[in-house]
Design a protein around this motif. Structure first.
Motif, PDB file in Angstrom:
ATOM      1  N   PRO A 119       0.676  -1.176   0.096  1.00 15.40           N
ATOM      2  CA  PRO A 119      -0.008  -0.232  -0.100  1.00 15.40           C
ATOM      3  C   PRO A 119       0.881   1.236  -0.098  1.00 15.40           C
ATOM      4  O   PRO A 119       0.663   2.247  -0.698  1.00 15.40           O
ATOM      5  CB  PRO A 119      -0.754  -0.112   1.305  1.00 15.40           C
ATOM      6  N   ILE A 120       2.037   1.310   0.691  1.00 13.01           N
ATOM      7  CA  ILE A 120       2.787   2.406   0.801  1.00 13.01           C
ATOM      8  C   ILE A 120       3.261   2.710  -0.695  1.00 13.01           C
ATOM      9  O   ILE A 120       3.287   4.035  -1.071  1.00 13.01           O
ATOM     10  CB  ILE A 120       3.965   2.437   1.711  1.00 13.01           C
ATOM     11  N   ALA A 121       3.744   1.642  -1.302  1.00  6.44           N
ATOM     12  CA  ALA A 121       4.630   1.811  -2.784  1.00  6.44           C
ATOM     13  C   ALA A 121       3.438   2.394  -3.644  1.00  6.44           C
ATOM     14  O   ALA A 121       3.925   3.120  -4.500  1.00  6.44           O
ATOM     15  CB  ALA A 121       5.161   0.451  -3.167  1.00  6.44           C
ATOM     16  N   ILE A 122       2.321   1.850  -3.845  1.00  2.73           N
ATOM     17  CA  ILE A 122       1.272   2.192  -4.550  1.00  2.73           C
ATOM     18  C   ILE A 122       0.709   3.630  -4.220  1.00  2.73           C
ATOM     19  O   ILE A 122       0.555   4.379  -5.179  1.00  2.73           O
ATOM     20  CB  ILE A 122       0.188   1.390  -4.803  1.00  2.73           C
ATOM     21  N   ALA A 123       0.219   3.658  -3.022  1.00  2.00           N
ATOM     22  CA  ALA A 123      -0.385   4.915  -2.320  1.00  2.00           C
ATOM     23  C   ALA A 123       0.574   6.313  -2.567  1.00  2.00           C
ATOM     24  O   ALA A 123       0.154   7.378  -2.969  1.00  2.00           O
ATOM     25  CB  ALA A 123      -0.907   4.819  -1.002  1.00  2.00           C
ATOM     26  N   ALA A 124       1.793   5.930  -2.424  1.00  2.89           N
ATOM     27  CA  ALA A 124       2.689   7.172  -2.681  1.00  2.89           C
ATOM     28  C   ALA A 124       2.811   7.665  -4.121  1.00  2.89           C
ATOM     29  O   ALA A 124       2.510   9.001  -4.300  1.00  2.89           O
ATOM     30  CB  ALA A 124       4.004   6.810  -2.270  1.00  2.89           C
ATOM     31  N   PHE A 125       2.811   6.958  -5.021  1.00  3.27           N
ATOM     32  CA  PHE A 125       2.627   7.427  -6.271  1.00  3.27           C
ATOM     33  C   PHE A 125       1.112   8.046  -6.653  1.00  3.27           C
ATOM     34  O   PHE A 125       1.279   8.889  -7.215  1.00  3.27           O
ATOM     35  CB  PHE A 125       2.763   6.233  -7.398  1.00  3.27           C
ATOM     36  N   ALA A 126       0.352   7.440  -6.230  1.00  7.16           N
ATOM     37  CA  ALA A 126      -1.025   7.814  -6.704  1.00  7.16           C
ATOM     38  C   ALA A 126      -1.302   9.268  -5.752  1.00  7.16           C
ATOM     39  O   ALA A 126      -1.936   9.937  -6.320  1.00  7.16           O
ATOM     40  CB  ALA A 126      -2.053   6.884  -5.916  1.00  7.16           C
ATOM     41  N   ALA A 127      -0.784   9.423  -4.523  1.00  9.75           N
ATOM     42  CA  ALA A 127      -0.987  10.754  -3.852  1.00  9.75           C
ATOM     43  C   ALA A 127      -0.148  11.652  -4.436  1.00  9.75           C
ATOM     44  O   ALA A 127      -0.705  12.888  -4.664  1.00  9.75           O
ATOM     45  CB  ALA A 127      -0.453  10.432  -2.198  1.00  9.75           C
TER      46      ALA A 127
ATOM     47  N   GLY B  71       0.399  11.939  -7.803  1.00  7.39           N
ATOM     48  CA  GLY B  71      -0.106  12.127  -8.764  1.00  7.39           C
ATOM     49  C   GLY B  71      -1.440  13.202  -8.598  1.00  7.39           C
ATOM     50  O   GLY B  71      -1.719  14.240  -9.204  1.00  7.39           O
ATOM     51  N   PHE B  72      -2.360  12.885  -7.506  1.00  2.00           N
ATOM     52  CA  PHE B  72      -3.419  13.501  -7.095  1.00  2.00           C
ATOM     53  C   PHE B  72      -3.104  14.985  -6.675  1.00  2.00           C
ATOM     54  O   PHE B  72      -3.695  15.833  -7.119  1.00  2.00           O
ATOM     55  CB  PHE B  72      -4.302  12.791  -5.966  1.00  2.00           C
ATOM     56  N   ALA B  73      -1.824  15.147  -5.997  1.00  2.00           N
ATOM     57  CA  ALA B  73      -1.397  16.361  -5.551  1.00  2.00           C
ATOM     58  C   ALA B  73      -0.643  17.546  -6.517  1.00  2.00           C
ATOM     59  O   ALA B  73      -0.888  18.455  -6.260  1.00  2.00           O
ATOM     60  CB  ALA B  73      -0.402  16.101  -4.276  1.00  2.00           C
ATOM     61  N   TRP B  74       0.043  16.785  -7.363  1.00  2.00           N
ATOM     62  CA  TRP B  74       1.045  17.711  -8.003  1.00  2.00           C
ATOM     63  C   TRP B  74       0.837  17.540  -9.542  1.00  2.00           C
ATOM     64  O   TRP B  74       1.427  18.140 -10.467  1.00  2.00           O
ATOM     65  CB  TRP B  74       2.337  17.771  -7.789  1.00  2.00           C
ATOM     66  N   ILE B  75       0.180  16.594 -10.025  1.00  2.00           N
ATOM     67  CA  ILE B  75      -0.129  16.273 -11.642  1.00  2.00           C
ATOM     68  C   ILE B  75      -1.492  16.749 -11.992  1.00  2.00           C
ATOM     69  O   ILE B  75      -2.499  16.218 -11.321  1.00  2.00           O
ATOM     70  CB  ILE B  75       0.254  14.879 -12.076  1.00  2.00           C
ATOM     71  N   ASP B  76      -1.611  17.818 -12.785  1.00  2.00           N
ATOM     72  CA  ASP B  76      -2.927  18.339 -13.295  1.00  2.00           C
ATOM     73  C   ASP B  76      -3.481  17.529 -14.374  1.00  2.00           C
ATOM     74  O   ASP B  76      -3.153  17.497 -15.581  1.00  2.00           O
ATOM     75  CB  ASP B  76      -2.793  19.702 -13.568  1.00  2.00           C
ATOM     76  N   PHE B  77      -4.528  16.525 -14.294  1.00  2.00           N
ATOM     77  CA  PHE B  77      -4.938  15.522 -15.257  1.00  2.00           C
ATOM     78  C   PHE B  77      -6.533  15.650 -15.136  1.00  2.00           C
ATOM     79  O   PHE B  77      -6.919  16.006 -14.051  1.00  2.00           O
ATOM     80  CB  PHE B  77      -4.458  14.132 -14.950  1.00  2.00           C
ATOM     81  N   ARG B  78      -7.018  15.278 -16.304  1.00  2.00           N
ATOM     82  CA  ARG B  78      -8.392  15.262 -16.395  1.00  2.00           C
ATOM     83  C   ARG B  78      -9.319  14.335 -15.269  1.00  2.00           C
ATOM     84  O   ARG B  78      -9.143  13.138 -15.512  1.00  2.00           O
ATOM     85  CB  ARG B  78      -9.030  15.023 -17.751  1.00  2.00           C
ATOM     86  N   GLY B  79     -10.161  14.820 -14.546  1.00  2.00           N
ATOM     87  CA  GLY B  79     -10.785  14.140 -13.759  1.00  2.00           C
ATOM     88  C   GLY B  79     -10.477  13.709 -12.309  1.00  2.00           C
ATOM     89  O   GLY B  79     -10.626  12.842 -11.547  1.00  2.00           O
ATOM     90  N   ARG B  80      -9.004  14.522 -12.268  1.00  2.00           N
ATOM     91  CA  ARG B  80      -8.239  14.396 -10.833  1.00  2.00           C
ATOM     92  C   ARG B  80      -9.187  14.491  -9.646  1.00  2.00           C
ATOM     93  O   ARG B  80      -9.322  13.602  -8.745  1.00  2.00           O
ATOM     94  CB  ARG B  80      -7.153  15.262 -10.807  1.00  2.00           C
ATOM     95  N   LYS B  81     -10.076  15.510  -9.357  1.00  2.00           N
ATOM     96  CA  LYS B  81     -10.766  15.853  -8.513  1.00  2.00           C
ATOM     97  C   LYS B  81     -11.809  14.777  -7.926  1.00  2.00           C
ATOM     98  O   LYS B  81     -12.014  14.164  -6.985  1.00  2.00           O
ATOM     99  CB  LYS B  81     -11.254  17.245  -8.116  1.00  2.00           C
ATOM    100  N   PRO B  82     -12.564  14.428  -9.178  1.00  2.00           N
ATOM    101  CA  PRO B  82     -13.744  13.305  -9.065  1.00  2.00           C
ATOM    102  C   PRO B  82     -12.865  11.882  -8.618  1.00  2.00           C
ATOM    103  O   PRO B  82     -13.723  11.176  -7.658  1.00  2.00           O
ATOM    104  CB  PRO B  82     -14.236  13.321 -10.154  1.00  2.00           C
ATOM    105  N   LEU B  83     -11.997  11.575  -9.175  1.00  2.00           N
ATOM    106  CA  LEU B  83     -11.141  10.387  -8.795  1.00  2.00           C
ATOM    107  C   LEU B  83     -10.722  10.406  -7.471  1.00  2.00           C
ATOM    108  O   LEU B  83     -10.844   9.381  -6.679  1.00  2.00           O
ATOM    109  CB  LEU B  83     -10.144  10.118  -9.890  1.00  2.00           C
ATOM    110  N   PHE B  84     -10.110  11.414  -7.001  1.00  2.00           N
ATOM    111  CA  PHE B  84      -9.690  11.662  -5.554  1.00  2.00           C
ATOM    112  C   PHE B  84     -10.869  11.363  -4.654  1.00  2.00           C
ATOM    113  O   PHE B  84     -10.709  10.733  -3.677  1.00  2.00           O
ATOM    114  CB  PHE B  84      -9.070  12.784  -5.481  1.00  2.00           C
ATOM    115  N   ILE B  85     -12.013  11.940  -4.814  1.00  2.00           N
ATOM    116  CA  ILE B  85     -13.196  12.167  -4.115  1.00  2.00           C
ATOM    117  C   ILE B  85     -13.655  10.458  -3.953  1.00  2.00           C
ATOM    118  O   ILE B  85     -14.048  10.078  -2.879  1.00  2.00           O
ATOM    119  CB  ILE B  85     -14.158  13.081  -4.449  1.00  2.00           C
ATOM    120  N   ALA B  86     -13.773   9.982  -5.152  1.00  2.00           N
ATOM    121  CA  ALA B  86     -14.385   8.599  -5.412  1.00  2.00           C
ATOM    122  C   ALA B  86     -13.391   7.485  -4.516  1.00  2.00           C
ATOM    123  O   ALA B  86     -13.721   6.651  -3.799  1.00  2.00           O
ATOM    124  CB  ALA B  86     -14.231   8.064  -6.612  1.00  2.00           C
ATOM    125  N   THR B  87     -12.024   7.777  -4.461  1.00  2.00           N
ATOM    126  CA  THR B  87     -10.989   7.001  -3.715  1.00  2.00           C
ATOM    127  C   THR B  87     -11.053   7.203  -2.267  1.00  2.00           C
ATOM    128  O   THR B  87     -11.173   6.167  -1.474  1.00  2.00           O
ATOM    129  CB  THR B  87      -9.529   7.464  -4.112  1.00  2.00           C
TER     130      THR B  87
END
Length: 332
Positions: free
Chosen positions: A121-129, A131-147
């Motif tokens: 979980p640390i290895a995967i969640a660190a990459f995802a976190a 991405g959600f924090a500093w990479i601007d991609f389409r659907g970032r906020k809805p995907l983070f809310i769903a997660t």
């Protein structure tokens, strides 16, 4: 209407800008009670807090003393009557390590469950976190809310579907076409430690992403901008900057996840069942007492051995614990 008075400071030298006025709350707006409660909590001396810590550790110390006492001594008197080390015996520890179901093997099974359930979980969640924090991609906020919303899914409602998937895989039958599509093949994972740490990994991922995201998003923006100006790619920024700066929150999550997986009984009992070769310490200890509790004297020794490793992990990482808990709580 709240009664708020103002105190005007001196005007200062001629030409100086006027100093700001400071508002003083006289307590009539309803916050006076909160301020008094806060003041009372701050007034608690450190000695009282240490006293609470000592009282909290008494059951653990009693468990240690009882683990060295004989069955008759445990049944006849309280643990405080066995404080003389010269009257202690190692027979209880000898029994749990030489029994047919040795606790030594169950400790290895617990390690086989806890270590992957913490590292993955640390290895995967660190990459995802990141991405959600500093990479601007389409659907970032809805995907983070769903997660984050997955935190509300009760663990108990998913255990049986997961057990069926570990037993038979997952397939989808298309209505009207008489065709079945295999989504997940049958890996025959039921009754293994792999099924347990996969379950822990899946349910820990939303919390890990949420916790790491709050910390990583609070890191100074100037550091990332300077790295981009120097030509660093996202992976370089993540590996060289984010990971070293995120050690406190990574350690805090590691403590939480390790304690949860090490002390878990429900998931392990559901996924492993009666397979004695894969049982962790929690299941073994529950079965050590035997029929009608005739072996209850060895339970304190087994429980202390089971709890000793989490205590070591906590004290080894405790300096990161508070810093990780406060991760992302204050910005600026």
């Amino acid at each position: 209407m709240s009664n708020i008075s103002t105190v005007t400071t001196d005007e200062g030298a001629p030409g100086d800008l006027p100093r700001p006025q400071r508002a003083i709350d006289d307590g009539s707006n309803g916050s006076g009670g909160l301020d008094k409660a806060y003041g009372l909590l701050r007034a608690i001396p450190a000695s009282a807090l240490w006293l609470i810590v000592v009282i909290w550790t008494i059951p653990t110390f009693g468990l240690l003393v009882s683990s060295f006492r004989t069955r008759d001594a445990q049944r006849s008197t309280g643990w405080w009557n066995g404080l003389n080390p010269f009257e202690w015996t190692w027979s209880n520890y000898a029994d749990i390590f030489t029994a047919r179901q040795s606790i030594g093997k169950s400790l290895l099974n617990s390690m086989a469950i806890s270590i992957p359930a913490v590292v993955i979980p640390i290895a995967i969640a660190a990459f995802a976190a990141y991405g959600f924090a500093w990479i601007d991609f389409r659907g970032r906020k809805p995907l983070f809310i769903a997660t984050v919303a997955l935190l509300a899914v009760p663990l108990q409602v998913a255990l049986i579907p997961l057990l069926q998937m570990f037993n038979n895989g997952a397939s989808l039958t298309l209505p009207g076409l008489d065709k079945t599509i295999t989504l997940i093949p049958d890996f025959d994972l039921a009754g293994t430690t792999t099924a347990v740490w996969l379950t822990h990994t899946g349910f820990a991922m939303p919390f890990a992403i949420f916790l790491l995201h709050n910390y990583i998003s609070a890191l100074p923006k100037d550091v990332f901008e300077a790295a981009r100006i120097d030509g660093a790619a996202h992976f370089t920024i993540f590996w060289r900057l984010v990971l070293p700066l995120s050690i406190p929150v990574l350690a805090a999550f590691a403590i939480f996840q390790f304690l949860w997986t090490w002390n878990d009984y429900l998931i392990a009992n559901t996924m492993i069942g009666a397979n004695a070769d894969a049982q962790p310490t929690t299941i073994l200890i529950a079965n050590l007492a035997g029929d009608f509790g005739r072996n209850e004297n060895i339970l304190p020794a087994a429980a202390f051995v089971q709890s000793f490793i989490p205590i070591l992990v906590f004290f080894a990482l405790q300096r990161f614990f508070v810093r990780g808990l406060l991760a992302g709580s204050v910005k600026g």
